[in-house]
Design a protein around this motif. Structure first.
Motif, PDB file in Angstrom:
ATOM      1  N   VAL A  24       0.762  -1.388   0.057  1.00 59.29           N
ATOM      2  CA  VAL A  24      -0.027  -0.007   0.092  1.00 59.29           C
ATOM      3  C   VAL A  24       0.875   1.417  -0.043  1.00 59.29           C
ATOM      4  O   VAL A  24       0.456   2.177  -0.684  1.00 59.29           O
ATOM      5  CB  VAL A  24      -1.183  -0.134   1.109  1.00 59.29           C
ATOM      6  N   VAL A  32      -6.593  -1.770  -0.526  1.00 60.64           N
ATOM      7  CA  VAL A  32      -5.670  -2.545   0.502  1.00 60.64           C
ATOM      8  C   VAL A  32      -5.051  -3.670  -0.243  1.00 60.64           C
ATOM      9  O   VAL A  32      -5.476  -4.800   0.144  1.00 60.64           O
ATOM     10  CB  VAL A  32      -6.637  -2.894   1.724  1.00 60.64           C
ATOM     11  N   SER A  53     -14.472   0.226   1.761  1.00 54.71           N
ATOM     12  CA  SER A  53     -13.433  -0.703   1.383  1.00 54.71           C
ATOM     13  C   SER A  53     -14.325  -2.100   1.528  1.00 54.71           C
ATOM     14  O   SER A  53     -14.828  -2.254   2.830  1.00 54.71           O
ATOM     15  CB  SER A  53     -12.105  -0.697   2.277  1.00 54.71           C
ATOM     16  N   ARG A  78      -5.526   1.969   6.572  1.00 53.91           N
ATOM     17  CA  ARG A  78      -5.135   0.829   5.729  1.00 53.91           C
ATOM     18  C   ARG A  78      -4.777  -0.349   6.387  1.00 53.91           C
ATOM     19  O   ARG A  78      -5.037  -1.521   6.247  1.00 53.91           O
ATOM     20  CB  ARG A  78      -4.209   1.337   4.516  1.00 53.91           C
TER      21      ARG A  78
END
Length: 379
Positions: A24, A32, A53, A78
């Protein structure tokens, strides 16, 4: 679970997260890595576009199953999202059911989920609850094969929102995970909601699990909150509080502990030590289905493990029955065909075994176990 097993599990998950986070950081425009995909939802309630996400179970596209959904607040963090996704993958079907992970990004920071500092106005967190109920959850249910079982996860200020949602609309989720929740915010309001709000008359089973560390100044706040909760909670509501030692704010091991508490006896079987019957195994998952309110099929990994050890015990009639059941329940499962191929091989039916191994490879051409057994037939 013994602490050594828990630490081993956490180490593996953290390693997966490190690899994910490294990629990432090299390409920050990616969601991700392979652990999730970027999506979004235009919200009329919040009057803005909400970035999402999404992480689906590994075999989602090839299966026909419906999955419980775990909603995570703050997936724009993330590394945290990657850790949750890899944890679900690692534990899925062995220690917990496979789950869909929906991350709700909070670009303004999770402080937005708290009442305003000036006058303790709760309009924004109230609107987020409305967003979940009227927009996000219907959207997810329409787009994915979801089971009627939902869990909300939040840490720090998002953990406050998790508790706040429970006290305002306890039926919205089946389980509530709050890691290091900011319970020092409007504590009197929270206590009043416990005493006279929707939770007081709750008749359906719901649960709350709070985890925090002793070094972050939350002990007194959590203790007072749980004291009031204990005195006023309905019988249908269960809760658990874990205070960890010197683990910092939003402890890294919280999510694994949350899941193991939610599904404490998901898979109690160890065929290597005690070989159970197929009926006993399927009856266990039937009981879990009734407990959680949605169908929990006997996982293919559990069936395969039972069948493999039954072959090793030389009971080929029972092994054939187990893998015939697997083929009926999971006709798309590569392990079903691998298992039946092993049965046929043990029976001396080598051509039938070859057909089964090849069928497994048509489902997954990279299935190394099927390749290995097929090669052994040729040697």
């Amino acid at each position: 679970m013994k602490i050594t097993k828990l630490l081993t599990l956490i180490c593996i998950i953290v390693l997966n997260t490190v690899f994910a986070q490294e990629k990432v950081e090299n390409d920050p425009d990616e969601p991700v890595v392979t652990l999730g995909e970027i999506s979004s939802l235009q919200s009329k309630v919040l009057n803005k576009t909400i970035p999402l996400s999404i992480h689906l179970p590994e075999n989602y596209d090839s299966s026909r199953k419906s999955y419980p959904v775990l909603y995570m607040l703050g997936s724009d963090y993330r590394a945290r999202f990657a850790m949750l996704a890899s944890t679900l993958d690692y534990m899925g079907e062995g220690q917990i059911p496979e789950m869909i992970l929906i991350g709700i990004d909070l670009p303004e920071g999770n402080r937005i989920l708290l009442p305003t500092r000036e006058n303790q106005d709760t309009t924004i967190p109230d609107n987020y609850i409305n967003f979940f109920e009227t927009e996000l959850m219907p959207h997810v249910d329409n787009k994915y094969r979801t089971a009627p079982f939902r869990v909300l996860f939040g840490g720090s200020n998002s953990g406050f929102f998790t508790v706040y949602t429970l006290l305002n609309n306890p039926l919205l989720f089946n389980g509530y995970f709050a890691s290091s929740p900011s319970l020092m915010v409007i504590p009197e309001v929270l206590q009043q909601k416990i005493k006279s709000g929707s939770l007081k008359t709750l008749s359906k089973n719901r649960s709350l699990h709070i985890i925090y560390s002793d070094d972050e100044g939350l002990t007194n706040h959590v203790s007072e909150f749980t004291r009031v909760l204990t005195e006023n909670k309905p019988e249908s509501f269960t809760y658990k509080v874990d205070e960890l030692v010197n683990q910092g704010h939003v402890p890294a091991m919280d999510f694994t502990m949350f899941l193991l508490t939610l599904y404490p006896d998901f898979n109690p079987f160890n065929p290597g030590e005690n070989l159970e019957s197929l009926d006993k195994v399927t009856q266990h998952f039937d009981r879990l289905s009734k407990r959680y309110g949605y169908e929990i099929k006997t996982p293919i990994s559990v069936i395969f493990n039972l069948g493999f050890h039954t072959i090793r015990s030389k009971n080929l009639i029972a092994a054939e029955e187990i893998f015939q059941y697997s083929l009926e329940v999971y006709p798309e499962g590569k392990e079903s065909y691998l298992g039946m191929g092993l049965v046929r091989k043990a029976q001396g039916q080598l051509e039938s075994a070859r057909v089964m191994f090849e069928k497994a490879l048509t489902i997954d051409p990279d299935f190394s176990l099927a390749k290995r057994w097929l090669q052994r037939l040729k040697n």
